[in-house]
Design an enzyme around this catalytic site. Structure first.
Site, mmCIF file in Angstrom:
data_model
loop_
_atom_site.group_PDB
_atom_site.id
_atom_site.type_symbol
_atom_site.label_atom_id
_atom_site.label_comp_id
_atom_site.label_asym_id
_atom_site.label_seq_id
_atom_site.Cartn_x
_atom_site.Cartn_y
_atom_site.Cartn_z
ATOM 1 N N HIS A 370 0.766 -1.182 0.050
ATOM 2 C CA HIS A 370 -0.130 -0.141 -0.094
ATOM 3 C C HIS A 370 0.823 1.190 0.001
ATOM 4 C CE1 HIS A 370 -4.196 -1.707 0.884
ATOM 5 N NE2 HIS A 370 -3.321 -2.746 1.366
ATOM 6 N N LYS A 561 -8.091 14.282 4.442
ATOM 7 C CA LYS A 561 -7.124 13.068 4.340
ATOM 8 C C LYS A 561 -6.221 13.296 5.631
ATOM 9 C CE LYS A 561 -6.234 14.197 -0.222
ATOM 10 N NZ LYS A 561 -6.380 12.823 -0.798
ATOM 11 N N ARG A 562 -5.365 11.984 5.691
ATOM 12 C CA ARG A 562 -4.469 12.391 6.723
ATOM 13 C C ARG A 562 -3.528 13.428 6.229
ATOM 14 N NH1 ARG A 562 -0.582 8.585 6.746
ATOM 15 N NH2 ARG A 562 -1.318 7.623 4.951
ATOM 16 N N LYS A 567 1.113 14.719 0.796
ATOM 17 C CA LYS A 567 -0.482 15.026 0.069
ATOM 18 C C LYS A 567 -0.697 16.315 -0.216
ATOM 19 C CE LYS A 567 -2.366 11.025 2.984
ATOM 20 N NZ LYS A 567 -3.040 10.138 1.750
ATOM 21 N N THR A 669 -8.322 6.620 -1.919
ATOM 22 C CA THR A 669 -9.886 6.444 -2.240
ATOM 23 C C THR A 669 -10.804 7.461 -2.065
ATOM 24 O OG1 THR A 669 -9.572 5.458 0.170
ATOM 25 C CG2 THR A 669 -9.344 3.653 -1.646
ATOM 26 N N LYS A 673 -14.299 8.633 -3.588
ATOM 27 C CA LYS A 673 -15.535 8.482 -2.908
ATOM 28 C C LYS A 673 -16.310 10.462 -3.353
ATOM 29 C CE LYS A 673 -13.712 6.354 0.853
ATOM 30 N NZ LYS A 673 -12.724 6.295 1.691
HETATM 31 C C1 26V Z 1 2.646 4.916 6.757
HETATM 32 C C2 26V Z 1 3.705 5.770 7.093
HETATM 33 C C3 26V Z 1 4.390 5.285 8.409
HETATM 34 C C4 26V Z 1 5.870 5.714 8.358
HETATM 35 C C5 26V Z 1 5.758 7.258 8.137
HETATM 36 C C6 26V Z 1 5.213 7.498 7.108
HETATM 37 C C7 26V Z 1 3.967 6.804 6.806
HETATM 38 C C8 26V Z 1 3.086 7.185 5.705
HETATM 39 C C9 26V Z 1 2.228 6.276 5.013
HETATM 40 C C10 26V Z 1 1.757 5.264 5.820
HETATM 41 C C11 26V Z 1 0.586 4.558 5.170
HETATM 42 C C12 26V Z 1 1.004 3.180 4.667
HETATM 43 C C13 26V Z 1 0.025 2.433 4.354
HETATM 44 C C14 26V Z 1 -1.316 3.354 3.809
HETATM 45 O O1 26V Z 1 -2.201 3.794 4.554
HETATM 46 N N1 26V Z 1 -1.584 3.148 2.491
HETATM 47 C C15 26V Z 1 -2.524 3.885 1.936
HETATM 48 O O2 26V Z 1 -3.310 2.819 1.423
HETATM 49 C C16 26V Z 1 -4.539 3.050 0.904
HETATM 50 C C17 26V Z 1 -5.402 1.882 0.494
HETATM 51 O O3 26V Z 1 -4.556 1.131 -0.477
HETATM 52 C C18 26V Z 1 -4.297 3.911 -0.490
HETATM 53 O O4 26V Z 1 -5.407 4.501 -1.091
HETATM 54 C C19 26V Z 1 -3.674 5.181 -0.130
HETATM 55 O O5 26V Z 1 -2.987 5.817 -1.328
HETATM 56 C C20 26V Z 1 -2.295 4.748 0.691
HETATM 57 O O6 26V Z 1 -1.337 5.890 1.203
#
Ligand code: 26V
Length: 822
Positions: A370, A561-562, A567, A669, A673
């Protein structure tokens, strides 16, 4: 308006669903399940009683789904995910089972407003963002398209924190979503498994001295207890199970210690066991090194695998047929330890040899990646791994030996490539790479959008892809139309039904029939009226909660979003500042009012993300109070963005901001929406935006900025942000204003380092994309001015977004990965 939910339902549900019967049952539930009568019932009691009544109906269907799967020997899907961002369940479950309207009437006859009690249900926020919400949409779609599935995760006592904004800053508070109990779940004390940590590994040898097997002797042992929530699909098609594990001391009173007089020690151990499932880890700075996180990952993975193995054995009597009967899906690398754990169960517990175990393991697992952000790729220090999971470490070494042998004997890999394939990162601190482990242990590795999958093949998994070609595949994300259209936007759903009939309720791709209504002035007016009503609802919320007045006829421009630098909320805020400057310096121009909404949480330790929240609030304060703006621009930061707020905001948007640095958003996603609810997207060619553009057509989306390839080129070719900034008067002025304290007179230095960062490195290409973004916003203005044209484009978005249903995504997973054809 016509009843939106009039599904055909199984007989036993319909038979007893008239409002009078339901009202009687609600009163019975209030009395016998909650223990109250009408005169003393609180709104929460009504909520609980109503849920119990509907849950009873779901249980019949649950049992028959489970029985059928058993009798027909259907293949089961197990979706392992550390996050499920569910939100509220009441409306979802009531509507899917076709009881929403009758329950409304029944409750009304008892003097209860269903909307009021629905608003009391806490969000189950067991996730950070997109990944967790995707898991929730998938659960609903698996039940809808009739895939026998179990979701497995952790029942966090404290899920995502509640965000408050205090003086413009984010402040985090724990969210106690279980305070009033959870009427949906069933505690299954009898379904509990032991989870071990630490200790050592013993070898068992036969009489003639041959090594027979390894036995892991953990020193710490705790219990994983199951809590089940039924997940009902559209029209009650099927009911699946979400099984969440809660941690408990094996002997909660620690009787030995307690009797020996060590009361404090006994309590400490039991608290420690229970702490394991207490908190959801934020998508924070690198999770590696955080021992509790690794413990959580192993905890829920082993409990789930033991459960799966036990179910399989009780039905089939032996374990090697597992891959034919079960598909286990790894949602990101969080459950990747499953690869080693299943190997351990095969070899150490069931006496299967390595080769057979390895073959069966690979045929069982599939893995979804992801994110490509290097800081988000999980890896664990070898010493920590060895200490916590000594047997798994041995197994990982054995797997690694096998994989590296395959790579070497292939003959096409140099040393550097071999190093990138290895499960162990060498040089400096040795670490276990969970992505590589998940990759080699799975028969399928998928990305979540076409672009992301392509980049995965070219970057993180380039060498593994060469060694195991055809393993990587794409499954573009999707969203459930039940929650993200029918429930959150009944107004739009109603006019669509009038226009094209009901077929789209069962097959959202039938929304295509709406396309021709883009040219129908009468339909456009209805569409505009629905949008207007949704915007009024949001305006009312913002005025009630924040005391900010916004004009519902303004363009509602929303980024929710986060909060993360990639982003690029910062790009949006800087553009707001530039626009503010333009409005002030050109009052004679014919500006149309716009409201820029922001919402999102920053990881608690992510300094810049928190500063960006403060900046949005500081900018809002200045702009919203400036009489020279004459209400033409407002900025609103909506606190505590969550699933329920999303359901309010998505339908109220005119413009959807999807402006990540190209190549960095795996899919997104939220983008889907918004578009499904008739917002036009302003976005980069990133993640699923690329495919949204292909579906809705170039004229119905605003694309700007560098492509992923161009971002890479610029980064490689010595990008000079200072030169870019200095060549753009609009950008320089906006940055100078922010940097010099125009928006932070109380602390003029507050944003100095944030802005300096743009001049110095600008990793996220904010400056490089600024002029294109601002220019595209001005073309948005132009189209907005022509209201019929805008609405025609918005209607085409709704009509063409059906493909992004998670039903489609799940069918692809089921046929192309799981071989569990619905
Ligand atoms: C995790 C971390 C942890 C370390 C610091 C930076 C950081 C940045 C992002 C994340 C998220 C990792 C996984 C995640 O949530 N990915 C999201 O998954 C969604 C579903 O597939 C996708 O639509 C998003 O684009 C993606 O960011």
């Amino acid at each position: 308006m016509a009843n939106v939910m009039t599904p055909k339902l199984p007989r036993q549900i319909l038979a007893t669903s008239d409002p009078e019967t339901l009202a009687t049952e609600i009163l019975r539930a209030l009395k016998y399940r909650v223990g109250k009568d009408m005169t003393v019932a609180t709104p929460y009691d009504w909520l609980t009683a109503s849920i119990k009544v509907v849950r009873d109906r779901i249980i019949d269907q649950w049992i028959s789904s489970t029985k059928e799967t058993y009798e027909q020997r259907e293949k089961r899907v197990y979706y392992l995910s550390l996050e499920f961002l569910i939100g509220r369940l009441m409306r979802d479950a009531f509507a899917n089972i076709g009881l929403l309207d009758d329950m409304r009437v029944a409750l009304k006859s008892l003097g209860v407003d269903i909307d009021v009690i629905a608003g009391l249900e806490p969000d189950a926020a067991l996730g950070n963002g997109g990944l967790g919400r995707l898991a929730a949409c998938f659960m609903e779609s698996m039940a809808t398209v009739n895939v026998p599935a179990h979701g497995y995760g952790i029942r966090y006592a404290n899920g995502m924190f509640r965000q408050e904004i205090s003086d413009g800053w984010q402040v985090e508070f724990p969210e106690d979503w279980l305070d009033h109990g959870n009427p949906w779940e069933f505690e299954r004390r009898e379904r509990s498994f032991e989870v071990g940590f630490g200790g050592h590994v013993e070898s068992v040898t036969s009489k003639d001295g041959r090594l027979e097997r390894h036995v892991w002797k953990p020193v710490e042992r705790i219990l994983a207890v199951a809590y089940d929530t039924p997940v009902v699909g559209w029209r009650g098609a099927r009911v699946n199970t979400l099984r969440l594990w809660s941690s408990m001391a094996i002997d909660p009173l620690q009787l030995d210690a307690f009797n020996a007089g060590d009361h404090i020690g006994a309590l400490r151990d039991s608290n420690k066991a229970e702490a394991l499932s207490r908190v959801l880890y934020p998508a924070d700075a690198n999770p590696a090194g955080q021992e509790l996180r690794l413990r959580q990952e192993y905890f829920f993975t082993t409990a789930s695998l033991q459960d799966i193995v036990q179910r399989h054995l009780s039905q089939f009597g032996e374990l090697l047929s597992l891959p034919d009967q079960a598909a286990i899906h790894l949602n990101d690398t969080h459950p990747a330890i499953a690869v080693a754990e299943l190997m351990r169960l095969f070899m150490d517990v069931h006496g299967v040899d390595f080769d057979k175990a390895w073959d069966a393991t690979k045929r069982t697992f599939a893995y979804t990646n992801h994110t490509l952000l290097p800081e988000a790729l999980e890896s664990w220090p070898v010493p920590l791994f060895e200490r916590l999971l000594p047997r798994h470490m041995q197994i990982i070494y054995a797997i690694n030996a096998q994989v590296l042998l395959e790579a070497r004997s292939n003959g096409h890999f140099n040393d550097e490539q071999i190093r990138s394939i290895s499960l162990i990162q060498e040089g400096g601190e040795r670490r276990v790479r969970m992505g590589n482990l998940a990759f080699v242990g799975s028969h399928s590795v998928n990305g979540v959008s076409a672009l992301h999958t392509e980049l995965m093949e070219q970057t993180v998994f380039a060498d593994l892809n060469k060694l195991y070609p055809n393993r990587i595949n794409n499954k573009t994300n999707g969203i459930t139309p039940r929650r993200w259209l029918f429930q959150c936007n009944p107004g739009l759903t109603g006019i669509v039904r009038e226009a094209i009939g009901d077929k789209f309720l069962d097959d959202v791709e039938k929304l295509k029939g709406l396309d021709k209504f883009a040219g129908d002035a009468a339909f456009r007016e209805k569409f505009a009226a629905v949008k207007r009503a949704n915007k009024e609802r949001l305006a009312g919320f913002v005025s009630g909660r924040l005391g900010v007045k916004v004009d519902p006829s303004a363009l509602f421009d929303i980024q929710i979003k986060r909060i993360h630098e990639y982003k690029r909320q910062l790009l949006n805020i800087i553009e707001a500042v530039a626009l503010y400057d333009q409005i002030r310096s050109h009052p004679e121009r014919d500006w149309l009012p716009r409201v820029k909404f922001f919402g999102g949480k920053a990881a608690p330790s992510y300094h810049n993300a928190k500063l960006i929240i403060k900046l949005a609030n500081d900018v809002a304060k200045v702009i919203n109070r400036d009489p020279a703006v004459r209400g033409l621009l407002k900025v609103v930061f909506v606190p505590n963005y969550n699933v329920s707020l999303a359901e309010l905001m998505m339908p109220a948007a005119d413009l959807s901001e999807q402006i990540s640095t190209a190549g960095m958003e795996a899919s997104g996603t939220g983008n889907m929406k918004f578009a499904l609810n008739g917002a036009l997207t302003i976005g980069t060619l990133d993640g699923a935006n690329v495919e949204i553009k292909e579906h809705v057509g170039d004229d119905n989306i605003f694309i700007f900025g560098l492509t992923a390839d161009q971002v890479e080129e610029r980064r490689a070719g010595g990008y000079d942000p200072r030169a870019v900034i200095e060549s753009s008067p609009e950008l320089s002025q906006a940055l100078a204003a922010i940097s010099s304290g125009v928006f932070s007179p109380d602390d003029p230095q507050r944003y100095r380092s944030l802005i300096d960062g743009l001049y110095q490195s600008d990793w996220f290409m904010v400056a490089a994309d600024f002029d294109a973004y601002a220019a595209t916003q001005r073309s948005v203005d132009k189209v907005w001015r022509d209201s019929p044209d805008w609405h025609a484009r918005a209607i085409r978005n709704v009509a063409r977004m059906g493909w992004f249903s998670s039903d489609r995504t799940i069918r692809q997973y089921a046929t192309e990965i799981w071989n569990a054809i619905p």
